[in-house]
Design a protein around this motif. Structure first.
Motif, PDB file in Angstrom:
ATOM      1  N   THR A 186       0.986  -1.164   0.015  1.00 31.56           N
ATOM      2  CA  THR A 186      -0.103  -0.199   0.161  1.00 31.56           C
ATOM      3  C   THR A 186       0.835   1.428   0.027  1.00 31.56           C
ATOM      4  N   SER A 187       1.890   1.351   0.653  1.00 28.70           N
ATOM      5  CA  SER A 187       2.743   2.538   0.905  1.00 28.70           C
ATOM      6  C   SER A 187       3.351   2.599  -0.358  1.00 28.70           C
ATOM      7  N   LEU A 188       4.017   1.599  -1.136  1.00 30.62           N
ATOM      8  CA  LEU A 188       4.619   1.568  -2.394  1.00 30.62           C
ATOM      9  C   LEU A 188       3.671   1.853  -3.441  1.00 30.62           C
ATOM     10  N   ALA A 189       2.829   1.106  -3.574  1.00 29.75           N
ATOM     11  CA  ALA A 189       2.043   1.278  -4.999  1.00 29.75           C
ATOM     12  C   ALA A 189       0.431   1.836  -4.829  1.00 29.75           C
ATOM     13  N   GLY A 190       0.234   2.255  -3.449  1.00 32.40           N
ATOM     14  CA  GLY A 190      -1.061   2.706  -3.459  1.00 32.40           C
ATOM     15  C   GLY A 190      -1.880   2.022  -2.783  1.00 32.40           C
ATOM     16  N   GLY A 191      -1.902   0.707  -3.144  1.00 30.76           N
ATOM     17  CA  GLY A 191      -3.011  -0.324  -2.413  1.00 30.76           C
ATOM     18  C   GLY A 191      -4.393  -0.174  -3.194  1.00 30.76           C
ATOM     19  N   GLY A 192      -5.198  -0.439  -2.360  1.00 25.52           N
ATOM     20  CA  GLY A 192      -6.838  -0.116  -3.048  1.00 25.52           C
ATOM     21  C   GLY A 192      -7.482  -1.403  -2.585  1.00 25.52           C
ATOM     22  N   ILE A 193      -8.622  -1.037  -2.879  1.00 23.74           N
ATOM     23  CA  ILE A 193      -9.702  -2.177  -2.313  1.00 23.74           C
ATOM     24  C   ILE A 193      -9.345  -3.425  -3.098  1.00 23.74           C
ATOM     25  N   VAL A 194      -9.085  -3.461  -4.564  1.00 18.88           N
ATOM     26  CA  VAL A 194      -9.097  -4.525  -5.396  1.00 18.88           C
ATOM     27  C   VAL A 194      -7.591  -5.293  -4.989  1.00 18.88           C
ATOM     28  N   ALA A 195      -6.719  -4.497  -4.841  1.00 18.67           N
ATOM     29  CA  ALA A 195      -5.194  -5.178  -4.438  1.00 18.67           C
ATOM     30  C   ALA A 195      -5.385  -5.611  -3.071  1.00 18.67           C
ATOM     31  N   THR A 196      -6.015  -5.269  -2.363  1.00 16.20           N
ATOM     32  CA  THR A 196      -6.150  -5.610  -0.906  1.00 16.20           C
ATOM     33  C   THR A 196      -6.910  -7.191  -1.018  1.00 16.20           C
ATOM     34  N   ILE A 255      -4.998  -9.976  -2.528  1.00 18.25           N
ATOM     35  CA  ILE A 255      -4.108 -10.318  -1.684  1.00 18.25           C
ATOM     36  C   ILE A 255      -4.404 -11.183  -0.406  1.00 18.25           C
ATOM     37  N   VAL A 256      -5.403 -10.678   0.076  1.00 15.95           N
ATOM     38  CA  VAL A 256      -6.071 -11.432   1.125  1.00 15.95           C
ATOM     39  C   VAL A 256      -6.953 -12.971   0.552  1.00 15.95           C
ATOM     40  N   ALA A 257      -7.410 -12.592  -0.756  1.00 18.39           N
ATOM     41  CA  ALA A 257      -7.974 -13.969  -1.132  1.00 18.39           C
ATOM     42  C   ALA A 257      -6.979 -14.962  -1.684  1.00 18.39           C
ATOM     43  N   GLY A 258      -5.838 -14.477  -2.199  1.00 18.85           N
ATOM     44  CA  GLY A 258      -4.663 -15.460  -2.422  1.00 18.85           C
ATOM     45  C   GLY A 258      -4.023 -15.926  -1.042  1.00 18.85           C
ATOM     46  N   TYR A 259      -4.013 -15.267  -0.060  1.00 12.69           N
ATOM     47  CA  TYR A 259      -3.449 -15.840   0.930  1.00 12.69           C
ATOM     48  C   TYR A 259      -4.137 -16.977   1.534  1.00 12.69           C
ATOM     49  N   VAL A 260      -5.587 -16.713   1.487  1.00  9.03           N
ATOM     50  CA  VAL A 260      -6.618 -17.704   1.980  1.00  9.03           C
ATOM     51  C   VAL A 260      -6.664 -18.962   1.355  1.00  9.03           C
ATOM     52  N   ALA A 261      -6.593 -18.878  -0.124  1.00 13.15           N
ATOM     53  CA  ALA A 261      -6.494 -19.731  -0.941  1.00 13.15           C
ATOM     54  C   ALA A 261      -5.247 -20.688  -0.644  1.00 13.15           C
ATOM     55  N   ALA A 262      -4.124 -20.116  -0.498  1.00  9.78           N
ATOM     56  CA  ALA A 262      -2.867 -20.549  -0.297  1.00  9.78           C
ATOM     57  C   ALA A 262      -2.677 -21.573   0.930  1.00  9.78           C
ATOM     58  N   LEU A 263      -3.598 -21.061   1.905  1.00 10.62           N
ATOM     59  CA  LEU A 263      -3.690 -21.799   3.261  1.00 10.62           C
ATOM     60  C   LEU A 263      -4.139 -23.338   2.914  1.00 10.62           C
TER      61      LEU A 263
END
Length: 540
Positions: free
Chosen positions: A62-72, A75-83
Motif C-alpha cells: 500500500t505504501s509503495l503502490a497505493g494499494g486499494g480495495i481490489v489489490a487488498t 492479496i487476502v483472497a490469495g493468502y486464504v487460497a494458499a492456506l
C-alpha cells in the motif's frame, strides 16, 4: 477413553511407532500436562507470525503502490487460497511430520522475515514489486496452511483416536491458532510497525518464529526425531537466525540505500509516521516534499499552486479561514500576508508533517505555523468537521481551503465525497468561498470532474479552474460558494505582491480546452467512492 485424549489434554504416554531415517526410534511422543501450555503457546506464536508477515506485505504494498480495495482483496483472497493449497501439498510428507514441521517453520521464518526487504528492494531498483508480492503471499500462505495438518499428525502419532478425541485436539489447535492470529493482528499496527518499521518488524517476527520452532523441536519433538535429524533441525534454525540477524544489523543501511534509489535528489529528511512515509529531498535551491512517494510540492514552482489555491477564495473582508490538510504550512504562509486575515484554523491529521513544517520546512513556509494567528489542530478532517468545535465561528468561516492528497486510497477517497463537502459547507459563512484542490484535469480527467460534481452535489455552486504548475503539469481547483449562482473567479483588492496569479491569469484559468473539458459525472459518495476508481485507472 483413548490415550489421545490424554495426549491432547493431559498426561499418559502412548504406544511407540515405527522409526525411519528422520523420525526417531526412541521413546514414544509424550505430551504431558506440563508441556500442553508450551505447545499451544508455540502454535499461537507461529500463527501470529504468519499473519504478521501478510500484514507487513499489505502495508508495504500500500505504501509503495497505493494499494486499494481490489489489490487488498486479491492479496487476502490469495493468502486464504494458499492456506488450503498448503494443507493439501503437505499430505505426502505427513509420515515424516516432525522433521517436516521444523523445515516448514524455518522456511516460513526466512521467507516471511525477508519478504518486506525483497518487496522494497525490487520496487526501488526495478520499479515493480507485484511478482514478489504474489510469490511471497502464495508461499507464506502455503507454509502456514501446512502447520495444522502437521501438528494434528504429531499429536496423534502412534495412537488410535475416537472421533470426539480428534475433535478436542483440533479445537485446541484452532483456538491457539486463531488466538495467535489475533495477537499478531494487534502486535503489527500497535507495536512492531511503529517501533521497528516494516523491514525490521518483519525480520524480528521471523526471529520469533524461529524461537517458537526451536522450542517445539527441543522440548516436544525430540522424542520423534533421530539424533541426526534433531541436529540437522537445530542447524537449519541457527542458519536461518544468522540470516535474519544479518538483515537486522544491516537493515538501516539497506533501507536508506534503497529509499535514495527512489528519488532523483538527495534525501535530507525522512520520517515514517503512523499514516504515511514522509520524504524531503533537496538539490541546490529545489526542495521537494513527498508523501508515500507522491510529490506534494517543489520550491521551484510551489508558489503557482499555493497562490492559485488561496487567493480565489478570499474577498475584501475575509477575516477567518479554515485550512483542511495543507500541513506543510504553505497555504498559511500566503494567508498571513493578507492584512484582513485575523484567524486561521489549520486541521492536519499527521503530527509528523506538522513537525517537519516547523523544522525542515520552516524557511520555506516562513515559520507560518508558529504565528499566533494560526491555530493548529491535529485531527482527521472529516471527524473534526462533525464536531461542534469552539474554533468554528458562529457564522462560519469566511473562507475554507481544502488541500488534501489525491484520493488514490479509500481512506482519502472519503475526503473527496459529497458527504465531506457537505460537512465543509456547514462551516462556511453564507457569503464565504471554498476552494478544493481537485487534481489534474488533463492527466486524471475523470477524477477532476468527479470532484467538481461531488462538490456541486453537496449543494454548492461551483466554478472550476486550472493553472499550469511545471512539476505537476496542468492542475485544477474547484471554487465554490452557497447559492445557485456560480461564484465569479475574482481576486480581492489590496493583495500582496504575487509571483504568478493576477486577474488576467485567473480569467484564463476558467477556460478549458476540449481535451479536458467538462464531463457530467455522478458524484463520489461514501457508499460509492467513484473518485478512487477514477484514480485507480491511472494517469493519461
Amino acid at each position: 477413553m483413548s490415550t489421545t485424549t490424554d495426549a491432547a489434554n493431559g498426561d499418559s504416554p502412548a504406544p511407540g511407532h515405527p522409526a525411519d531415517d528422520d523420525e526417531g526410534a526412541g521413546p514414544p511422543f509424550v505430551l504431558q500436562r506440563r508441556w500442553r501450555a508450551l505447545l499451544l503457546a508455540s502454535v499461537a506464536a507461529c500463527a501470529a507470525c504468519g499473519l504478521i508477515y501478510e500484514l507487513a506485505l499489505l502495508t508495504l504494498s500500500t505504501s509503495l503502490a497505493g494499494g486499494g480495495i481490489v489489490a487488498t482483496s486479491l492479496i487476502v483472497a490469495g493468502y486464504v487460497a494458499a492456506l488450503g493449497a498448503g494443507a493439501l501439498l503437505v499430505k505426502p510428507l505427513l509420515h515424516r511430520a516432525a522433521i517436516t514441521f521444523v523445515t516448514v517453520e524455518t522456511l516460513l521464518a526466512l521467507v516471511g522475515g525477508l519478504s518486506a526487504t525483497a518487496l522494497y528492494l525490487t520496487f526501488a531498483y526495478f520499479d515493480s514489486s507485484l511478482w514478489v508480492l504474489v510469490f511471497a503471499t502464495a508461499l507464506i500462505g502455503s507454509l502456514v496452511g501446512a502447520e495444522v495438518p502437521l501438528l494434528m499428525t504429531l499429536l496423534q502419532q502412534g495412537r488410535t483416536a475416537e472421533a470426539t478425541d480428534s475433535g478436542r485436539i483440533l479445537a485446541n489447535l484452532n483456538a491457539a491458532d486463531y488466538l495467535g492470529a489475533l495477537l499478531g493482528g494487534l502486535a503489527w499496527p500497535f507495536i512492531l510497525l511503529p517501533a521497528l518499521g516494516m523491514i525490521r518488524g518483519a525480520a524480528v517476527t521471523g526471529m520469533v518464529n524461529l524461537v517458537a520452532a526451536a522450542v517445539l523441536a527441543l522440548f516436544l519433538l525430540r522424542h520423534l526425531l533421530s539424533r541426526r535429524a534433531l541436529m540437522l533441525s537445530l542447524l537449519l534454525l541457527a542458519a536461518a537466525a544468522a540470516v535474519l540477524i544479518t538483515l537486522l544489523v544491516g537493515s538501516r543501511h539497506i533501507e536508506t540505500t534503497a529509499r535514495q534509489a527512489l528519488y532523483a535528489d538527495p534525501i535530507i529528511a525522512y520520517e515514517r509516521s503512523d499514516y504515511q512515509e514522509i520524504v524531503v529531498t533537496q538539490r541546490g535551491n529545489d526542495t521537494r516534499l513527498y508523501l508515500d512517494g507522491g510529490l506534494q510540492f517543489s520550491t521551484r514552482d510551489e508558489y503557482r499552486y499555493t497562490e492559485s489555491l488561496v487567493y480565489p477564495a478570499l474577498q475584501a473582508d475575509t477575516r477567518s479561514v479554515l485550512i483542511l490538510g495543507g500541513g506543510d504550512g504553505l497555504a498559511a504562509r500566503e494567508l498571513l500576508r493578507v492584512p484582513s486575515v485575523e484567524h486561521i484554523v489549520q486541521v492536519e491529521l499527521d503530527p509528523e508533517v506538522l513537525e517537519l513544517a516547523r523544522t525542515t520546512l520552516s524557511g520555506i513556509n516562513d515559520d507560518s505555523l508558529a504565528d499566533p494567528r494560526v491555530q493548529v489542530i491535529v485531527d482527521d478532517a472529516m471527524s473534526w468537521l462533525r464536531q461542534d468545535h469552539p474554533a468554528i465561528p458562529d457564522d462560519g468561516f469566511d473562507a475554507v481551503l481544502i488541500d488534501l492528497p489525491d484520493p488514490d486510497t479509500p481512506q482519502l477517497g472519503r475526503l473527496y465525497s459529497t458527504e465531506f463537502y457537505g460537512l465543509a459547507a456547514r462551516v462556511l459563512a453564507p457569503d464565504g468561498r471554498m476552494v478544493v484542490q481537485s487534481g489534474s484535469p488533463y492527466f486524471t480527467t475523470d477524477a477532476y470532474w468527479r470532484t467538481v460534481s461531488s462538490v456541486s452535489a453537496a449543494g454548492l455552486a461551483v466554478t472550476p479552474y486550472h493553472v499550469y504548475v511545471p512539476t505537476f503539469g496542468g492542475w485544477g481547483f474547484t471554487l465554490a460558494s452557497h447559492g445557485d449562482t456560480p461564484p465569479a473567479a475574482t481576486l480581492p483588492p489590496r493583495l500582496p505582491d504575487l509571483r504568478f496569479l493576477d486577474q488576467q491569469v485567473l480569467d484564463a484559468a476558467v477556460v478549458f480546452p476540449d481535451d479536458m473539458g467538462p464531463r457530467n459525472l455522478e458524484p463520489s459518495t461514501l457508499a460509492h467512492p467513484r473518485v478512487v476508481e477514477d484514480m485507480r485507472h491511472g494517469y493519461r
